[in-house]
Design a protein around this motif. Structure first.
Motif, PDB file in Angstrom:
ATOM      1  N   VAL A  22      -2.828  -6.687  -7.635  1.00  0.00           N
ATOM      2  CA  VAL A  22      -3.291  -6.225  -6.321  1.00  0.00           C
ATOM      3  C   VAL A  22      -2.225  -6.413  -5.245  1.00  0.00           C
ATOM      4  N   MET A  23      -1.314  -7.341  -5.464  1.00  0.00           N
ATOM      5  CA  MET A  23      -0.249  -7.575  -4.492  1.00  0.00           C
ATOM      6  C   MET A  23       0.811  -6.474  -4.537  1.00  0.00           C
ATOM      7  N   ASP A  24       0.758  -5.616  -5.569  1.00  0.00           N
ATOM      8  CA  ASP A  24       1.707  -4.505  -5.698  1.00  0.00           C
ATOM      9  C   ASP A  24       1.176  -3.195  -5.130  1.00  0.00           C
ATOM     10  N   ILE A 117       1.761  -5.098  -0.571  1.00  0.00           N
ATOM     11  CA  ILE A 117       0.997  -6.149   0.103  1.00  0.00           C
ATOM     12  C   ILE A 117       1.792  -7.455   0.074  1.00  0.00           C
ATOM     13  N   ARG A 118       2.437  -7.728  -1.054  1.00  0.00           N
ATOM     14  CA  ARG A 118       3.240  -8.943  -1.188  1.00  0.00           C
ATOM     15  C   ARG A 118       4.311  -9.026  -0.090  1.00  0.00           C
ATOM     16  N   ARG A 119       5.044  -7.928   0.134  1.00  0.00           N
ATOM     17  CA  ARG A 119       6.111  -7.907   1.145  1.00  0.00           C
ATOM     18  C   ARG A 119       5.553  -8.005   2.573  1.00  0.00           C
ATOM     19  N   VAL A 120       4.409  -7.394   2.806  1.00  0.00           N
ATOM     20  CA  VAL A 120       3.797  -7.465   4.143  1.00  0.00           C
ATOM     21  C   VAL A 120       3.390  -8.907   4.441  1.00  0.00           C
ATOM     22  N   ILE A 121       2.837  -9.599   3.456  1.00  0.00           N
ATOM     23  CA  ILE A 121       2.451 -11.000   3.651  1.00  0.00           C
ATOM     24  C   ILE A 121       3.694 -11.869   3.848  1.00  0.00           C
ATOM     25  N   ASN A 124       5.211 -10.742   7.297  1.00  0.00           N
ATOM     26  CA  ASN A 124       4.244 -10.701   8.396  1.00  0.00           C
ATOM     27  C   ASN A 124       4.573  -9.575   9.372  1.00  0.00           C
ATOM     28  N   LYS A 125       4.972  -8.420   8.791  1.00  0.00           N
ATOM     29  CA  LYS A 125       5.277  -7.230   9.588  1.00  0.00           C
ATOM     30  C   LYS A 125       4.459  -6.051   9.074  1.00  0.00           C
ATOM     31  N   GLU A 126       4.309  -5.045   9.925  1.00  0.00           N
ATOM     32  CA  GLU A 126       3.679  -3.789   9.502  1.00  0.00           C
ATOM     33  C   GLU A 126       4.524  -3.148   8.409  1.00  0.00           C
ATOM     34  N   PRO A 127       3.898  -2.404   7.474  1.00  0.00           N
ATOM     35  CA  PRO A 127       4.643  -1.825   6.347  1.00  0.00           C
ATOM     36  C   PRO A 127       5.855  -0.991   6.749  1.00  0.00           C
ATOM     37  N   HIS A 128       5.755  -0.209   7.793  1.00  0.00           N
ATOM     38  CA  HIS A 128       6.882   0.641   8.189  1.00  0.00           C
ATOM     39  C   HIS A 128       8.017  -0.150   8.827  1.00  0.00           C
ATOM     40  N   LEU A 129       7.791  -1.414   9.172  1.00  0.00           N
ATOM     41  CA  LEU A 129       8.827  -2.251   9.779  1.00  0.00           C
ATOM     42  C   LEU A 129       9.475  -3.224   8.800  1.00  0.00           C
ATOM     43  N   VAL A 130       8.915  -3.355   7.610  1.00  0.00           N
ATOM     44  CA  VAL A 130       9.420  -4.323   6.627  1.00  0.00           C
ATOM     45  C   VAL A 130      10.853  -4.025   6.227  1.00  0.00           C
TER      46      VAL A 130
END
Length: 132
Positions: A22-24, A117-121, A124-130
């Motif tokens: 789920v983290m992927d 989801i793993r990278r967003v956590i 702690n940034k919005e997906p488009h800013l990661v």
């Protein structure tokens, strides 16, 4: 017996499209470009009943998307919202549209402007800013 085998094969085939973890699950803030094949499944929303961070509820959000057979969520929004009761003054809410994205031809979640989801956590940034 033949019916059982056919049904099992169909079920296994549909499950394999979902992310293994789920983290992927890939989160995309808007819609991917038109050259990416996106099959919309269902709008989903998860909220926490009290104070907290959006990252606290992302694993549950990913679990919901994965249970629908999705490998991505498009039109993702994670934010703090005001609740009705004083102890729910500000609470995290995540929502979006569970979808199946075709990641063929070397496409990845990052290459289409998303993040797992793993990278967003982790960031702690919005997906488009990661990845920017």
């Amino acid at each position: 017996m033949k019916k059982f085998g056919l049904i099992s094969a169909l079920m296994l085939g549909s499950v394999s499209v979902a992310a293994n973890d789920v983290m992927d699950i890939c989160l995309v803030t808007g819609q991917p470009s038109t050259d990416i094949k996106v099959e919309s499944i269902k709008r989903i929303k998860i909220a926490k009943g009290s104070y907290g961070s959006v990252t606290d509820i992302l694993p549950a959000f990913g679990k919901e998307a994965n249970s629908l057979g999705a490998n991505a969520v498009v039109n993702y929004i994670g934010s703090q919202r005001f609740g009705f009761w004083p102890w729910r003054l500000v609470r995290p809410i995540v929502r979006g549209e569970a979808a199946k994205i075709d990641f063929n031809n070397g496409k990845t979640c990052e290459s289409i402007g998303g993040a797992t989801i793993r990278r967003v956590i982790e960031t702690n940034k919005e997906p488009h800013l990661v990845n920017s």
